[in-house]
Design an enzyme around this catalytic site. Sequence first.
Site, PDB file in Angstrom:
ATOM      1  CG  ASP A  33     -22.166  12.639 -13.034  1.00 43.91           C
ATOM      2  OD1 ASP A  33     -22.258  11.630 -12.316  1.00 43.91           O
ATOM      3  OD2 ASP A  33     -22.985  12.925 -13.929  1.00 43.91           O
ATOM      4  CG  ASN A  35     -23.885   8.064 -12.091  1.00 44.97           C
ATOM      5  OD1 ASN A  35     -23.702   9.286 -12.057  1.00 44.97           O
ATOM      6  ND2 ASN A  35     -24.680   7.438 -11.246  1.00 44.97           N
ATOM      7  CG  ASP A  37     -26.291  11.075 -11.317  1.00 50.55           C
ATOM      8  OD1 ASP A  37     -25.266  11.799 -11.428  1.00 50.55           O
ATOM      9  OD2 ASP A  37     -26.557  10.442 -10.281  1.00 50.55           O
ATOM     10  CG  ASP A  41     -20.501   9.924  -8.931  1.00 44.24           C
ATOM     11  OD1 ASP A  41     -19.284   9.773  -9.135  1.00 44.24           O
ATOM     12  OD2 ASP A  41     -21.346  10.022  -9.851  1.00 44.24           O
ATOM     13  CG  ASP A 219     -22.343  21.160   9.958  1.00 44.19           C
ATOM     14  OD1 ASP A 219     -21.840  21.896   9.098  1.00 44.19           O
ATOM     15  OD2 ASP A 219     -23.550  21.179  10.251  1.00 44.19           O
ATOM     16  CD  GLU A 293     -19.656  25.495  10.288  1.00 37.89           C
ATOM     17  OE1 GLU A 293     -20.050  26.296   9.443  1.00 37.89           O
ATOM     18  OE2 GLU A 293     -20.416  24.654  10.792  1.00 37.89           O
TER      19      GLU A 293
HETATM   20  C1  GLC Z   1     -22.688  24.346   8.364  1.00 38.18           C
HETATM   21  C2  GLC Z   1     -22.461  23.892   6.939  1.00 38.18           C
HETATM   22  C3  GLC Z   1     -23.558  24.444   6.080  1.00 38.18           C
HETATM   23  C4  GLC Z   1     -24.876  23.928   6.592  1.00 38.18           C
HETATM   24  C5  GLC Z   1     -25.066  24.236   8.075  1.00 38.18           C
HETATM   25  C6  GLC Z   1     -26.176  23.440   8.659  1.00 38.18           C
HETATM   26  O1  GLC Z   1     -22.549  25.704   8.525  1.00 38.18           O
HETATM   27  O2  GLC Z   1     -21.179  24.287   6.508  1.00 38.18           O
HETATM   28  O3  GLC Z   1     -23.385  24.136   4.736  1.00 38.18           O
HETATM   29  O4  GLC Z   1     -25.918  24.521   5.876  1.00 38.18           O
HETATM   30  O5  GLC Z   1     -23.912  23.885   8.810  1.00 38.18           O
HETATM   31  O6  GLC Z   1     -25.806  22.083   8.752  1.00 38.18           O
HETATM   32 CA    CA Z   2     -23.345  10.934 -10.395  1.00 42.74          CA
END
Ligand code: GLC
Ligand code: CA
Length: 569
Positions: A33, A35, A37, A41, A219, A293
Amino acid sequence: MPSHILKENSSDSARLWWREAAIYQVYPRSFQDSNGDGEGDLLGVISKLDYIKSLGVDAIWLSPFYTSPNKDGGYDVSNPRDVDRRFGSISDAEALIESAHKYGLRIIVDIVPNHFSTEHVWFQEALKSPPGSTARARFHFYDGRGVNGDIPPNNWCSIFGGSAWTRIKEIDGKPGQWYLHLFDSSQADLNWENNEVKRDFEKTLRFWLEKGVDGFRIDVAHGLVKDKILQDHRDPEGLTRALRLDVSDMPRDERESLLSDVPFFDREGVHEIYRNWRRIFDSYSGQRMSVAEAWVHPSSRATRYVREDELHQIFNFDFLIAEWDASFLKSAIDRTLHEVSAVGAPATWVLCNHDSPRLVTRLGGGELGSKKARAMALLTHALPGGIYIFQGEELGLEDGSIPDHRRQDPVYFRTHGADKGRDGARVPIPWSAGLPHYGFTSGEPWLPMPEGWDALAVNSQNSAESYLELYKKSLAMRRKLFTLNGSEGKTDQRLQKISWIDSPRGVLAFRRGEHFILYSNTTGQHLDLTLEESANDFTIALSSSPGARADGGLLHLPDHTTVWLAGPR
Ligand code: GLC
Ligand code: CA
């Protein structure tokens, strides 16, 4: 043309960098982090580039930092071509790409094509538009069944629990159509038969390619195309269970049968999408890459994603669920290397990520879990192909224990607590022992950080015996031994294979090339092993735990230990 594509030096250009790369996954919210919060980031990532460089990795994969209501850790994207305020700004992203390149680190970003956040302008527009409109056609909107339309269009379940459909209110305030979401209800599945969807993703790819990114992690790459969307599945709950890796009580035959035909995963149509994307990647200078993935079944179907004109890599998740068990590991390695060699793609190896328990935790936790995890990492780092390392894996972190009221993962909420979710692995990185929140933030971290992590903090792990040093050493040695072989920098084909050495039960041993032998003892006993005659003059280059010795053709191998033996050159 981007101003700062990573310059390739002459030895680099002779090989494809990603084939043997070590890629470090940064989960930006939990990294550093800048900043106060309480959330990591992009400026935080920039401030830690020297650390990432010191690990000896080739590239960084950044989990999503795009505009998002953050209902699913940023995998619910509401604008894929902008940076969420919690992470910074577009200029921070540009600065990160540029600075990483100065360090010689490539940048891979996530792309999330299966769904958009329901806060995306398209979904908001769809809500305000009537059934059958072009705005609705970008998603999967259907009327419900039954007299009042209050039964979802089919019986599919969300992977995160509950129904895969949510009913909206039409503009007149009355209950209306339903939309499909394979994940959280805040993540509306996109309709990949729609040309606007296709064009929008191409635009996003180009947007980031032009900013200089070196690749994409795709993804849910197997999920984009849906079949039989208006048909009930014969056993939707069973299917959801079969898709989960941590459910082990399902009879094998039943699981096989359910997974052999999943109407929303691994449909033929996804490949056309990736062939198009590949043409886009290849139209940019520099070596841009992609990694899918994709959870497919049987695993041999994975190779279809990495055919010559498709994606470059697909995650191999065998090690994500592997026990520390020689025969399991041996068959996973054999299967993987055999399958990818058929299409000429490199293997990949993943020990953990932001969706799975941390390796040490999965192997039982504590001293013993840590010992097994180190041994498993050294085994993994010696295999042909690319490796992915999840931030904190190199520190030997365990899952943090999260009180229920602090949990954030939608999986926890959608299963009504039956599944605790993935927050444990997402606990922020401990940088400095003794500082509040280990120096991650000057504020309150978004997930609680455990007490007692001082010894695991980055600045505590300086000794030669530390977990972190083992990673640094193995990554450096891996590069030297396997990647840049030969003066011209070409990858030596002979190093792409391993040959097993006969060894007792519970032991894995292989040769890779002429100068390298690995032994893993997965048993709880110290073993004395006789080396092959040709290995008499090999010495121990690296060991995952102390006490290993090689002398006069004998190898003394402690319990749960991997050693790398190097021969004279
Ligand atoms: C993939 C990501 C996971 C996310 C899912 C839906 O498996 O690695 O973190 O929840 O897709 O986008
Ligand atoms: Ca931050």
